[in-house]
Design an enzyme around this catalytic site. Structure first.
Site, PDB file in Angstrom:
ATOM      1  N   SER A  29       0.828  -1.209   0.000  1.00 23.75           N
ATOM      2  CA  SER A  29       0.000   0.000   0.000  1.00 23.75           C
ATOM      3  C   SER A  29       0.864   1.262   0.000  1.00 23.75           C
ATOM      4  CB  SER A  29      -0.917   0.016   1.227  1.00 23.75           C
ATOM      5  OG  SER A  29      -1.809  -1.067   1.210  1.00 23.75           O
ATOM      6  N   ARG A  33       1.558   4.259  -3.062  1.00 23.54           N
ATOM      7  CA  ARG A  33       1.313   5.676  -2.770  1.00 23.54           C
ATOM      8  C   ARG A  33       2.593   6.501  -2.855  1.00 23.54           C
ATOM      9  NH1 ARG A  33      -2.417   2.485  -0.578  1.00 23.54           N
ATOM     10  NH2 ARG A  33      -4.522   3.256  -0.069  1.00 23.54           N
ATOM     11  N   SER A 174     -13.681   1.245   2.187  1.00 28.01           N
ATOM     12  CA  SER A 174     -12.732   0.994   1.103  1.00 28.01           C
ATOM     13  C   SER A 174     -11.655   2.063   1.096  1.00 28.01           C
ATOM     14  CB  SER A 174     -13.437   0.969  -0.264  1.00 28.01           C
ATOM     15  OG  SER A 174     -12.477   0.911  -1.304  1.00 28.01           O
ATOM     16  N   GLN A 176      -9.280   2.095  -0.968  1.00 29.22           N
ATOM     17  CA  GLN A 176      -9.015   2.422  -2.370  1.00 29.22           C
ATOM     18  C   GLN A 176      -9.917   3.552  -2.856  1.00 29.22           C
ATOM     19  OE1 GLN A 176      -9.373  -1.190  -4.615  1.00 29.22           O
ATOM     20  NE2 GLN A 176      -7.588  -2.160  -3.664  1.00 29.22           N
ATOM     21  N   ASP A 327      -7.424  -8.150   3.900  1.00 25.88           N
ATOM     22  CA  ASP A 327      -6.614  -9.024   3.043  1.00 25.88           C
ATOM     23  C   ASP A 327      -6.101 -10.260   3.769  1.00 25.88           C
ATOM     24  OD1 ASP A 327      -6.809  -7.495   0.712  1.00 25.88           O
ATOM     25  OD2 ASP A 327      -5.168  -6.181   1.319  1.00 25.88           O
ATOM     26  N   LYS A 354     -12.690  -8.988  -4.274  1.00 23.58           N
ATOM     27  CA  LYS A 354     -11.235  -8.798  -4.331  1.00 23.58           C
ATOM     28  C   LYS A 354     -10.705  -9.429  -5.627  1.00 23.58           C
ATOM     29  CE  LYS A 354      -9.925  -6.628  -0.538  1.00 23.58           C
ATOM     30  NZ  LYS A 354      -9.082  -5.413  -0.615  1.00 23.58           N
TER      31      LYS A 354
END
Length: 448
Positions: A29, A33, A174, A176, A327, A354
């Site tokens: 993650s 980014r 979320s 995302q 996850d 997913k």
């Protein structure tokens, strides 16, 4: 079939005690980014410990396509020479994001408020995943989208020439979607407000502040309200990427269920929005301790020591914890199969959209290996067989999903009979050193 090549069957055999030090790769993650925000800053952002899995490498290629200079110095050391907020160039070709839902959704957000057009695609798994959850709210800024039926890739986004600030309540937990909206808000005038009813991983907020964006967070009656002031000049940063807690989950869980094991996993990010699995394992009675707790790059970090834990009990995992470990449920279900009693996992409908339908994939594979699994749309329950009680002996479908493949490899390390996945290829998307790392600890993995 893997989106990156011919299927590679992989088998995990029962092994002796796992021991040693497991230096897992950088956080996925944070790696995504770092590259994207580095591309939106002005000047050179230096990154160490970048995860060099296929997902992140696809994001690096995408940032180059949008005009940033991305340099790999080797050994996880990278530089990104950014083009500034609003400075993306129009890419000359289709952007291929491989298997990465995080990559494609965050990149869509970053370009949605810039006056350029880009077309996105991915592998068979990614092209089957829903994108409307991101593209619908991005349309509020003024972006336009054309994709396949059901809001699926390949998809073309025409960025807003005159974006407007947005106030948006995220309908499902979320990170995302939240992050895509915040990245889009960077090039919109005024203040963009994103509200989440349930807190999700907050790497984007932490990193935006670190790059110099004006961002405030407060808890209101509506939820966690994030306000971003648009059109800042982001300043380059030096970023040390902590090791990925989602990758650490696999050697940790393998040690917990494999008799005699004692494994140290150093330098793991313990951001509270990501550490739900480790809390849950300790609730179940796992022998898991945090050593050398510290802070690196604005993120809490510790060394994890995981030992064989034969006295674990099944629990009800609090639904409120789901966002902090979404996850990790596949590998948690493997641990649950080795506990005594039932482990209930509720509030997890996000698992169905997913890289695969992860509830379906794990339920089918676990049942084939002799484990009882009950499921509903938003929950599933594993009935444990106790330590060393899982028969195994089945071939399980990975469904193009790296976490499913690794979870079944962990299952095979403690099952009575070998466990095979039809395709271990997707593992390289997030954990390219999984096989040699686990092998060095004592795992017995084979191909074919």
């Amino acid at each position: 079939m893997s989106g990156h090549g011919t299927p590679t069957p992989m088998t995990s055999h029962r092994c002796g005690p796992l021991s040693g030090v497991a230096e897992v790769p950088g956080d996925k993650s944070i790696s995504h980014r770092s590259l994207i925000l580095g591309a939106m800053a002005i000047g050179e952002t230096k990154i160490s410990g970048l995860l060099e899995g296929e997902d992140v490498l696809d994001t690096a290629k995408a940032m180059q396509a949008f005009g940033a200079e991305v340099v790999n110095h080797g050994g996880g050391e990278w530089s990104v020479f950014g083009v500034g907020v609003g400075g993306f160039a129009e890419p000359g070709n289709v952007i291929d994001c491989g298997n990465s839902g995080t990559g494609v959704r965050l990149i869509m957000g970053a370009m949605a408020t810039q006056p350029i057009t880009a077309t996105f695609t991915g592998d068979a798994s990614l092209n089957g995943r829903p994108m409307a959850r991101v593209t619908d709210p991005l349309a509020l800024f003024g972006a336009q989208t054309v994709g396949r039926k059901g809001g699926r890739l390949p998809m073309t986004i025409v960025g807003a020439a005159d974006p407007v600030p947005v106030r948006y309540v995220v309908p499902v937990p979320s990170a995302q979607v939240k992050s895509a909206m915040l990245l889009a808000g960077l090039n919109a005038p005024g203040k963009t407000v994103v509200i989440e009813k349930e807190a999700t991983r907050d790497h984007s907020e932490r990193m935006l502040a670190g790059f110099g964006a004006e961002i405030t967070i407060e808890n209101t009656e509506e939820g966690r309200e994030i306000t971003l002031t648009g059109q800042p000049e982001l300043k380059p940063r030096v970023i040390a990427v902590p090791r990925d807690p989602s990758s650490a989950a696999f050697p940790v869980c393998a040690a917990i269920i494999t008799p005699g094991s004692d494994v140290l996993v150093p330098g793991i990010g313990l951001n509270p929005t990501r550490a739900g699995l480790f809390t849950t394992l300790r609730d179940m009675g796992a022998d898991l301790t945090y050593e050398n707790e510290r802070e690196e790059g604005g993120e809490p970090v510790a060394d994890l020591r995981a030992k064989y834990s034969p006295n674990m009990k099944g629990i009800e995992v609090p639904p409120a914890r789901a966002a902090s470990m979404i996850d990790e449920y596949p590998v948690l279900s493997v641990v649950a199969a080795h506990a005594t009693g039932k482990t209930m996992m509720a509030g997890v409908k996000e698992l169905r959209v997913k890289e695969s339908d992860r509830i379906d994939a794990m339920a089918k594979g676990l049942r084939a290996c002799g484990v009882t699994v009950d499921e509903g749309e938003d929950w599933w329950q594993v009935t444990g067989l106790g330590p060393e009680g899982v028969p195994g002996g089945a071939t399980c479908a990975s469904q193009l999903d790296h976490r499913i493949a690794m979870a079944f490899m962990v299952l095979g390390m403690a099952a009575q009979n070998p466990v095979t996945v039809d395709d271990g290829g997707p593992i390289s998307t997030s954990f390219p050193i999984f096989e040699p790392l686990m092998g060095a600890l004592g795992a017995k993995l084979s191909h074919g």
